[in-house]
Design a protein around this motif. Structure first.
Motif, mmCIF file in Angstrom:
data_model
loop_
_atom_site.group_PDB
_atom_site.id
_atom_site.type_symbol
_atom_site.label_atom_id
_atom_site.label_comp_id
_atom_site.label_asym_id
_atom_site.label_seq_id
_atom_site.Cartn_x
_atom_site.Cartn_y
_atom_site.Cartn_z
ATOM 1 N N PHE A 96 1.119 0.971 -15.300
ATOM 2 C CA PHE A 96 2.163 2.054 -15.243
ATOM 3 C C PHE A 96 3.358 1.804 -14.689
ATOM 4 O O PHE A 96 4.542 2.122 -14.854
ATOM 5 N N CYS A 97 3.059 0.857 -13.573
ATOM 6 C CA CYS A 97 4.227 0.584 -12.634
ATOM 7 C C CYS A 97 4.007 -0.677 -11.973
ATOM 8 O O CYS A 97 3.268 -1.362 -12.253
ATOM 9 N N ALA B 108 3.206 -2.493 -2.437
ATOM 10 C CA ALA B 108 3.182 -2.532 -3.478
ATOM 11 C C ALA B 108 3.660 -1.273 -4.026
ATOM 12 O O ALA B 108 4.097 -1.078 -5.123
ATOM 13 N N CYS C 86 0.301 7.048 -12.218
ATOM 14 C CA CYS C 86 0.655 6.753 -10.828
ATOM 15 C C CYS C 86 -0.508 6.488 -10.004
ATOM 16 O O CYS C 86 -1.388 7.730 -9.850
ATOM 17 N N TYR C 87 -0.783 5.784 -9.587
ATOM 18 C CA TYR C 87 -2.171 5.364 -8.815
ATOM 19 C C TYR C 87 -1.967 6.089 -7.541
ATOM 20 O O TYR C 87 -3.154 6.624 -7.085
ATOM 21 N N HIS C 88 -0.974 6.227 -6.714
ATOM 22 C CA HIS C 88 -0.775 6.931 -5.701
ATOM 23 C C HIS C 88 -1.254 8.574 -5.820
ATOM 24 O O HIS C 88 -1.954 8.884 -5.142
HETATM 25 S S1 SF4 Z 1 3.948 6.124 -6.206
HETATM 26 FE FE1 SF4 Z 1 2.825 5.796 -8.036
HETATM 27 S S2 SF4 Z 1 4.477 5.090 -9.563
HETATM 28 FE FE2 SF4 Z 1 5.319 5.022 -7.857
HETATM 29 S S3 SF4 Z 1 5.104 2.857 -7.096
HETATM 30 FE FE3 SF4 Z 1 3.394 4.066 -6.244
HETATM 31 S S4 SF4 Z 1 1.647 3.880 -7.657
HETATM 32 FE FE4 SF4 Z 1 3.638 3.368 -8.717
#
Ligand code: SF4
Ligand code: SF4
Length: 458
Positions: free
Chosen positions: A325-326, A343, A404-406
């Motif tokens: 995804f990113c 990261a 987005c994993y976050h």
């Molecule tokens: S917020 Fe989400 S999309 Fe942005 S870098 Fe972190 S994991 Fe990737």
């Protein structure tokens, strides 16, 4: 005659008992009735119902789309191993901000300020520049990002880019620079950006009254006139920039007008629209990840099309085939103000709630380089979509790639991801894109030949 299904296939229900048959890795799709879906299911189960296709024309059509008898598909998978060797560094220059947006994910202004020093920036630049030289590339890249407004640490922004230029000249390389910004900039800053950076991504919510409801100065006043001045200057200079429109629940109904306002007044080509993230100052706010958002997005897209433009939503991107995804699962290299390696753009400081998941490196005292925590890094690499159980049956998996994993961590914690309201948005908007491709290709089917393969997304 034996016939093989040679594509990973998904059927997506539409109204009136019709379905989209979608083969993402063949970049092919068509609208079918239940008989065709059953015909394909029978072949997959090992039998061919010839009565459903007496003259063989259906099988022939499916062969043209590489859905039958086309051999194995190439998976769009890239994987990473060993110590990272990035050639792009993201610098989180500061946690301070000149605005106090209601929905700020970073709660900028409510937390103690941390500023990056020029020494921290130089070390990161040295590292990526030397990696680029060793890999015999032509350039390396610096991205300035948040946790605050990067331009607030202006001296370090300017000096670090100047340093990167010197470094590039020394190594016979080019350096490219880009930044995120809230767009509240002085004319001198705008001049410098136009003269030095490659592009900027500005947060701007469209209609001035929509923007001013949530994007406030430290004195509590609207900031739209300041941001529009910046965008206007970029337009005058033909400087490339993108806009990010954040949509809170209370502004969903105004999204089409906001997008129309942008299209009518500015030359921007990239307009990214996202529901506000329920984090930081917006943690307890009502979610905008709703069907109302999808409907407003659809109408906004039509308005954008009427201006020859397009809006985007990060996880619905039919143009990409990827397992990432990113950058989080592909060794993204971002430095906090204190110089440690993260990261993730949302995990910009060691005291963020999920820092232990995203911070995977620190400066080495003696060597001027970095030491990496490989178990943490390998865990992040393992987030690529082919390893994410919940995504395996999803038709958007090779384009959304797990989202987005976050965001999924804030929803599910460290438990296995079980989907989110964003998944529904992603699938609906991806479905729209498939139907648009079919319509643009004449209305019967869509097939882009020779496009199977990996197109990694940064
Ligand atoms: S917020 Fe989400 S999309 Fe942005 S870098 Fe972190 S994991 Fe990737
Ligand atoms: S299940 Fe959700 S996160 Fe996974 S690929 Fe599908 S839409 Fe994206």
């Amino acid at each position: 005659m034996s016939v093989d299904v040679s594509a990973e296939l998904f059927t997506i229900p539409l109204e009136d008992s019709r379905y989209i048959v979608y083969a993402p890795l063949r970049r092919a799709a068509f609208v079918a009735n239940a008989e065709v879906v059953n015909f394909l299911a029978d072949i997959k189960a090992g039998g061919l119902d010839q009565s459903a296709d007496p003259d063989g024309s259906l099988a022939e059509f499916l062969r043209r789309l590489e859905i039958l008898d086309a051999g194995e598909e190439a998976l769009p998978v890239t994987e990473f191993a060993g110590d990272p060797e990035p050639t792009t560094v993201t610098l989180f220059l500061t946690t301070a901000c000149n605005l106090r947006c209601t929905y700020c994910y970073a709660s900028a202004g409510d937390t103690p300020t941390k500023n990056m020093s020029i020494e921290v920036a130089r070390r990161g630049i040295d590292f990526v520049a030397s990696n680029a030289a060793r890999k015999e590339l032509t350039d390396f890249e610096i991205l300035y990002h948040g946790g605050g407004e990067p331009t607030v640490n202006w001296r370090v922004m300017v000096d670090s880019f100047e340093y990167a230029r010197e470094k590039a000249a020394e190594l016979n390389l080019h350096v490219r620079g880009a930044s995120a910004s809230n767009g509240v900039l002085s004319d001198a800053q705008i001049d410098w950006i136009i003269a030095n950076l490659h592009s900027v991504n500005i947060s701007f919510d469209g209609l001035p009254s929509a923007h001013d409801k949530h994007r406030l100065t430290v004195l509590g006043q609207g900031s739209s006139h300041l941001v529009m001045h910046t965008i206007g200057r970029f337009d005058e200079a033909n400087f490339p920039y993108g806009l990010r429109v954040t949509v809170t629940r209370d502004q969903i109904a105004r999204l089409p007008d906001s997008v129309e306002f942008i299209c009518a007044n500015f030359q921007v080509e990239q307009i990214q629209v996202e529901p506000a993230y329920q984090l930081g100052r917006w943690t307890n706010a009502p979610s905008a990840e709703t069907d109302e958002f999808i409907n407003a997005y659809r109408e906004a897209q039509q308005r954008a099309h009427s201006y020859g433009r397009e809006i985007t939503y990060s996880a619905a991107r039919l143009g990409a085939l990827t397992n990432h995804f990113c950058g989080v699962s592909q060794d993204s290299f971002a430095l906090s103000p204190d110089g440690n390696v993260s990261a993730c753009y949302e995990s910009f400081s060691e005291d963020n709630p999920w820092a232990k998941v995203f911070f995977y490196g620190e400066p080495e005292k003696e060597s001027g380089k970095y030491s990496f925590n490989l178990p943490v890094l390998n865990n992040l690499r393992g987030l690529a979509v082919q390893h994410r159980e919940f995504c395996q049956g999803c038709f958007a998996k090779w384009t959304c790639a797990g989202d987005c994993y976050h965001k999924s961590l804030t929803i599910s914690g460290e438990e296995e991801f079980q989907g989110s309201d964003r998944c529904h948005i992603t699938r609906e908007l991806t479905k729209d894109q498939i139907l648009e491709r079919i319509a643009a290709a004449g209305g019967l089917f869509w097939h882009e030949e020779g496009t199977t393969g990996c197109q990694p997304v940064e």
